[in-house]
Design an enzyme around this catalytic site. Structure first.
Site, PDB file in Angstrom:
ATOM      1  N   GLY A  12       0.805  -1.223  -0.041  1.00  0.00           N
ATOM      2  CA  GLY A  12      -0.085   0.029   0.074  1.00  0.00           C
ATOM      3  C   GLY A  12       0.820   1.173  -0.001  1.00  0.00           C
ATOM      4  O   GLY A  12       0.380   2.419   0.563  1.00  0.00           O
ATOM      5  N   ASN A  14       1.648   2.980  -2.498  1.00  0.00           N
ATOM      6  CA  ASN A  14       0.907   4.191  -3.155  1.00  0.00           C
ATOM      7  C   ASN A  14       0.045   4.657  -2.841  1.00  0.00           C
ATOM      8  O   ASN A  14      -0.594   5.933  -2.828  1.00  0.00           O
ATOM      9  CB  ASN A  14       0.647   3.406  -4.662  1.00  0.00           C
ATOM     10  CG  ASN A  14       1.794   3.489  -5.774  1.00  0.00           C
ATOM     11  OD1 ASN A  14       2.195   4.342  -6.090  1.00  0.00           O
ATOM     12  ND2 ASN A  14       2.312   2.344  -5.647  1.00  0.00           N
ATOM     13  N   ASN A 113      -5.219   2.567 -12.880  1.00  0.00           N
ATOM     14  CA  ASN A 113      -4.474   1.399 -12.368  1.00  0.00           C
ATOM     15  C   ASN A 113      -3.020   2.232 -12.490  1.00  0.00           C
ATOM     16  O   ASN A 113      -2.756   3.072 -13.469  1.00  0.00           O
ATOM     17  CB  ASN A 113      -4.540   0.234 -13.221  1.00  0.00           C
ATOM     18  CG  ASN A 113      -3.613  -0.751 -12.565  1.00  0.00           C
ATOM     19  OD1 ASN A 113      -3.417  -0.933 -11.259  1.00  0.00           O
ATOM     20  ND2 ASN A 113      -2.662  -1.534 -13.489  1.00  0.00           N
ATOM     21  N   HIS A 115       0.966   0.837 -13.167  1.00  0.00           N
ATOM     22  CA  HIS A 115       1.899  -0.541 -13.569  1.00  0.00           C
ATOM     23  C   HIS A 115       3.305   0.489 -13.624  1.00  0.00           C
ATOM     24  O   HIS A 115       3.569   1.159 -14.401  1.00  0.00           O
ATOM     25  CB  HIS A 115       1.312  -0.671 -15.027  1.00  0.00           C
ATOM     26  CG  HIS A 115       2.069  -2.055 -15.399  1.00  0.00           C
ATOM     27  ND1 HIS A 115       1.737  -3.223 -14.950  1.00  0.00           N
ATOM     28  CD2 HIS A 115       3.112  -2.003 -16.243  1.00  0.00           C
ATOM     29  CE1 HIS A 115       2.360  -4.207 -15.637  1.00  0.00           C
ATOM     30  NE2 HIS A 115       3.129  -3.294 -16.579  1.00  0.00           N
TER      31      HIS A 115
HETATM   32  C1  GRF Z   1       3.062  -1.157  -7.454  1.00  0.00           C
HETATM   33  O1  GRF Z   1       4.531  -1.182  -8.217  1.00  0.00           O
HETATM   34  C2  GRF Z   1       2.245  -1.025  -8.918  1.00  0.00           C
HETATM   35  O2  GRF Z   1       2.875  -0.298 -10.030  1.00  0.00           O
HETATM   36  C3  GRF Z   1       1.818  -2.175  -8.804  1.00  0.00           C
HETATM   37  O3  GRF Z   1       1.723  -2.851  -7.900  1.00  0.00           O
HETATM   38  C4  GRF Z   1       2.982  -2.258  -6.971  1.00  0.00           C
HETATM   39  C5  GRF Z   1       1.843  -1.789  -5.637  1.00  0.00           C
HETATM   40  O4  GRF Z   1       3.058  -1.487  -4.726  1.00  0.00           O
HETATM   41  N1  GRF Z   1       0.544  -2.277  -9.631  1.00  0.00           N
HETATM   42  P1  GRF Z   1       2.125  -0.509  -3.139  1.00  0.00           P
HETATM   43  O5  GRF Z   1       1.384  -1.839  -2.615  1.00  0.00           O
HETATM   44  O6  GRF Z   1       1.293   0.425  -3.617  1.00  0.00           O
HETATM   45  O7  GRF Z   1       3.481  -0.572  -2.382  1.00  0.00           O
END
Ligand code: GRF
Length: 198
Positions: A12, A14, A113, A115
């Site tokens: 989490g 992000n 999303n 990526h």
């Molecule tokens: C990120 O690298 C994103 O690009 C991918 O999943 C990862 C999530 O990381 N879709 P976090 O849980 O937000 O640390």
């Protein structure tokens, strides 16, 4: 205010970057967005702990349900949860499920999303490892609309990240994460304006 429902399966980081951009004074999302729900298919996911620490509604979906023929029902449940939260935008942040019709149809053109590659290059899992293996000089991250094609929807924003001599999967992944933490709040801030919510 753009109301966000955030879905994630893992750490989490992000989500934390987005929430910090909302709650920090002068943050790029201050007065523009608000998280109304955090949901996970993984009851043990760090994203739920972070959500609780921020005092936000945190919901775990029933364990194991995605591995059974109940998946469409679980997606319906998720769609109802999101609808009830009043969210305008569904933000996938490390959500490790392929989003299917029940959710896609409930929120057309309202699911985004992030990526870890410059799409359309390196779709799918562990994209940073794919980039390393390909020997390219740079990779990065992409925020895109979600549709039925995996990592295939229209691109909303990208940030490039160099691949440096001596990079390992871990060092490269960490550098991409830093870029993600800038890019995702910035794209959401722009969408808040474009969707007429800020
Ligand atoms: C990120 O690298 C994103 O690009 C991918 O999943 C990862 C999530 O990381 N879709 P976090 O849980 O937000 O640390």
């Amino acid at each position: 205010m753009l109301k966000l429902a955030v879905l994630g399966s893992g750490k989490g980081s992000n989500f934390v970057a987005i929430q910090n951009a909302i709650v920090s004074s002068g943050g790029i999302l201050a007065d523009k967005a608000r998280v109304v729900l955090v949901a996970s298919d993984n009851a043990g996911a760090g994203i739920l702990d972070h959500a609780r620490a921020f005092g936000l509604p945190a919901e775990a979906l029933p364990k194991g349900a995605f591995k059974t023929k109940l998946e469409p029902e679980i997606e319906q449940t998720l769609a109802s949860l999101i609808r009830r939260s009043g969210a305008d935008l569904v933000v996938l942040a490390g959500y490790m499920r392929v989003v299917k019709a029940p959710l896609l149809d409930a929120f057309p053109e309202r699911i985004i999303n992030i990526h870890p590659s410059i799409l359309p290059a390196f779709k799918g899992l562990e994209a940073w490892k794919q980039a390393l293996a390909a020997g390219v000089a740079e990779t990065g991250c992409t925020v895109h609309w979600v549709n039925a094609e995996i990592d295939g929807g229209d691109v909303l924003g990208q940030e490039r990240v160099p691949i440096l001599p001596g990079d390992t999967a871990e060092t490269l992944h960490a550098r991409i994460h830093e870029a993600e933490h800038r890019l995702y709040p910035a794209v959401i801030a722009r969408l808040a304006v474009e969707l007429g919510k800020a």
